[in-house]
Scaffold this motif. Structure first.
Motif, PDB file in Angstrom:
ATOM      1  N   ARG A 171     106.802   2.697 -73.213  1.00 36.30           N
ATOM      2  CA  ARG A 171     105.862   1.698 -72.715  1.00 36.30           C
ATOM      3  C   ARG A 171     106.234   1.180 -71.325  1.00 36.30           C
ATOM      4  O   ARG A 171     105.371   1.037 -70.451  1.00 36.30           O
ATOM      5  CB  ARG A 171     105.774   0.525 -73.699  1.00 36.30           C
ATOM      6  CG  ARG A 171     105.088   0.882 -75.024  1.00 36.30           C
ATOM      7  CD  ARG A 171     105.064  -0.308 -75.947  1.00 36.30           C
ATOM      8  NE  ARG A 171     104.496   0.012 -77.255  1.00 36.30           N
ATOM      9  CZ  ARG A 171     103.195  -0.037 -77.548  1.00 36.30           C
ATOM     10  NH1 ARG A 171     102.335  -0.396 -76.612  1.00 36.30           N
ATOM     11  NH2 ARG A 171     102.769   0.258 -78.764  1.00 36.30           N
ATOM     12  N   ASP A 172     107.533   0.882 -71.116  1.00 39.27           N
ATOM     13  CA  ASP A 172     107.903   0.309 -69.829  1.00 39.27           C
ATOM     14  C   ASP A 172     108.005   1.349 -68.722  1.00 39.27           C
ATOM     15  O   ASP A 172     108.384   1.030 -67.593  1.00 39.27           O
ATOM     16  CB  ASP A 172     109.187  -0.505 -69.926  1.00 39.27           C
ATOM     17  CG  ASP A 172     110.374   0.292 -70.443  1.00 39.27           C
ATOM     18  OD1 ASP A 172     110.280   1.539 -70.496  1.00 39.27           O
ATOM     19  OD2 ASP A 172     111.403  -0.320 -70.782  1.00 39.27           O
ATOM     20  N   MET A 173     107.689   2.629 -69.048  1.00 39.62           N
ATOM     21  CA  MET A 173     107.624   3.669 -68.034  1.00 39.62           C
ATOM     22  C   MET A 173     106.191   3.893 -67.548  1.00 39.62           C
ATOM     23  O   MET A 173     105.946   4.746 -66.695  1.00 39.62           O
ATOM     24  CB  MET A 173     108.198   4.983 -68.573  1.00 39.62           C
ATOM     25  CG  MET A 173     109.684   4.939 -68.895  1.00 39.62           C
ATOM     26  SD  MET A 173     110.685   4.703 -67.408  1.00 39.62           S
ATOM     27  CE  MET A 173     112.351   4.712 -68.137  1.00 39.62           C
ATOM     28  N   ILE A 174     105.243   3.149 -68.085  1.00 40.56           N
ATOM     29  CA  ILE A 174     103.855   3.238 -67.633  1.00 40.56           C
ATOM     30  C   ILE A 174     103.700   2.332 -66.417  1.00 40.56           C
ATOM     31  O   ILE A 174     103.822   1.103 -66.529  1.00 40.56           O
ATOM     32  CB  ILE A 174     102.866   2.829 -68.731  1.00 40.56           C
ATOM     33  CG1 ILE A 174     103.031   3.731 -69.966  1.00 40.56           C
ATOM     34  CG2 ILE A 174     101.435   2.901 -68.222  1.00 40.56           C
ATOM     35  CD1 ILE A 174     102.164   3.323 -71.147  1.00 40.56           C
ATOM     36  N   ALA A 175     103.436   2.930 -65.257  1.00 42.40           N
ATOM     37  CA  ALA A 175     103.276   2.151 -64.029  1.00 42.40           C
ATOM     38  C   ALA A 175     101.882   1.543 -63.943  1.00 42.40           C
ATOM     39  O   ALA A 175     101.720   0.378 -63.557  1.00 42.40           O
ATOM     40  CB  ALA A 175     103.542   3.034 -62.809  1.00 42.40           C
ATOM     41  N   ARG A 176     100.876   2.326 -64.329  1.00 45.52           N
ATOM     42  CA  ARG A 176      99.506   1.814 -64.320  1.00 45.52           C
ATOM     43  C   ARG A 176      98.616   2.732 -65.142  1.00 45.52           C
ATOM     44  O   ARG A 176      98.998   3.846 -65.481  1.00 45.52           O
ATOM     45  CB  ARG A 176      98.973   1.682 -62.894  1.00 45.52           C
ATOM     46  CG  ARG A 176      98.772   2.989 -62.150  1.00 45.52           C
ATOM     47  CD  ARG A 176      98.331   2.730 -60.704  1.00 45.52           C
ATOM     48  NE  ARG A 176      97.886   3.947 -60.041  1.00 45.52           N
ATOM     49  CZ  ARG A 176      98.689   4.811 -59.442  1.00 45.52           C
ATOM     50  NH1 ARG A 176     100.001   4.583 -59.421  1.00 45.52           N
ATOM     51  NH2 ARG A 176      98.202   5.885 -58.859  1.00 45.52           N
ATOM     52  N   ILE A 177      97.424   2.219 -65.459  1.00 45.50           N
ATOM     53  CA  ILE A 177      96.404   2.989 -66.163  1.00 45.50           C
ATOM     54  C   ILE A 177      95.204   3.109 -65.239  1.00 45.50           C
ATOM     55  O   ILE A 177      94.749   2.103 -64.685  1.00 45.50           O
ATOM     56  CB  ILE A 177      95.973   2.302 -67.478  1.00 45.50           C
ATOM     57  CG1 ILE A 177      97.171   2.048 -68.397  1.00 45.50           C
ATOM     58  CG2 ILE A 177      94.911   3.134 -68.193  1.00 45.50           C
ATOM     59  CD1 ILE A 177      97.813   3.286 -68.955  1.00 45.50           C
ATOM     60  N   LYS A 178      94.713   4.321 -65.050  1.00 45.80           N
ATOM     61  CA  LYS A 178      93.554   4.463 -64.168  1.00 45.80           C
ATOM     62  C   LYS A 178      92.393   5.137 -64.900  1.00 45.80           C
ATOM     63  O   LYS A 178      92.585   5.867 -65.880  1.00 45.80           O
ATOM     64  CB  LYS A 178      93.923   5.235 -62.910  1.00 45.80           C
ATOM     65  CG  LYS A 178      94.262   6.708 -63.110  1.00 45.80           C
ATOM     66  CD  LYS A 178      94.568   7.361 -61.765  1.00 45.80           C
ATOM     67  CE  LYS A 178      94.742   8.872 -61.888  1.00 45.80           C
ATOM     68  NZ  LYS A 178      95.032   9.495 -60.566  1.00 45.80           N
TER      69      LYS A 178
END
Length: 264
Positions: A217-224
């Motif tokens: 989870r904490d490796m997700i920088a952003r959702i596009k």
């Protein structure tokens, strides 16, 4: 040569097939049956009367404990197939049963089966019942209060075993019957299916975003946004992983609970 029958109990089809392949290479095994859950296992044990049972402990709809506690007056020899950590394994080592850990090493599997073969020909039924009862009690004591999550993985690279801690893992990617573990600047092949591995991960740290992908989870920088209302997770290493439709609602719910996050 005395031929022995076996029963493989595991809810993962890939895990069952892997065990069956290894059993088929043993010339003293003449029959191999399989069961996919605790209830099926109990029925197959009564119907097939196997000499040896390879038993997974963690299964949906009933555990290996349920199978052990329902064995009758002529129980088979049990070899546990487990993903428990080394602390819980002391419970196995303290009793006269054997076990193999996931991912299964062929050499360790062969040793466990030779011990089971010897035990099947030498132990009295009363001894087997007493051993199984003590095993169930020891395992429950050892596992009470223990987290089910796995915090580290050991991968084999060029004859050596390398420790990979979960905090450093960016994502898991399914690769046929195996999983590719991705960390910064490296990746490792791990001998376990993605579905089996998912059950051992802490859901607070990892989330499945696709049938072939689990990310930290904490490796997700952003959702596009992607075309046709699809979502793409952009990870800290620059990787873009598509979010499957089945998992999109989970990702959107996570964004709702985290006001600082947004979809770009």
């Amino acid at each position: 040569m005395t031929k022995l029958s076996t029963l493989v109990v595991d809810d993962e089809p890939l895990a069952r097939r892997r065990l069956i392949r290894m059993l088929s290479k043993l010339d003293w095994v003449d029959r191999i049956d399989e069961a996919n859950d605790a209830i099926d296992a109990q029925l197959k044990i009564k119907k097939c009367c196997p000499d040896i049972v390879l038993l997974d402990i963690q299964m949906p709809g009933g555990s290996g404990f349920d199978v052990l506690e329902q064995l009758g007056p002529t129980p088979p020899i049990v070899v546990f197939v487990t993903a428990f950590d080394h602390h819980a394994l002391r419970a196995f080592e303290a009793n006269a049963v054997d076990y193999v850990t996931k991912p299964i090493e062929p050499g360790r599997f062969g040793l466990a089966m030779e011990r089971a073969r010897a035990a099947a020909g030498s132990r009295h039924q009363t001894d087997r019942i007493a051993e199984l009862q003590e095993t169930v009690a020891s395992l429950k004591r050892a596992l009470s209060g223990q987290p089910r999550q796995t915090s580290e993985f050991w991968v084999k690279v060029r004859g050596e075993h390398i420790r990979v801690v979960s905090e450093n893992i960016i994502r898991f990617q399914a690769e046929r019957d195996y999983v590719r573990i991705h960390v910064a600047g490296a990746n490792y092949l791990y001998q376990e299916s993605l579905s089996s591995l998912e059950r051992r991960l802490d859901p607070a740290d990892f989330v499945r975003i696709h049938r072939s992908t689990i990310v930290r989870r904490d490796m997700i920088a952003r959702i596009k946004q992607a075309p046709f209302a699809a979502l793409i997770a952009v990870l800290t290493d620059g990787t873009e992983s598509r979010v499957g439709r089945t998992y999109a609602s989970v990702i959107r719910a996570s964004l709702t609970r985290a006001p600082q996050a947004s979809v770009k």
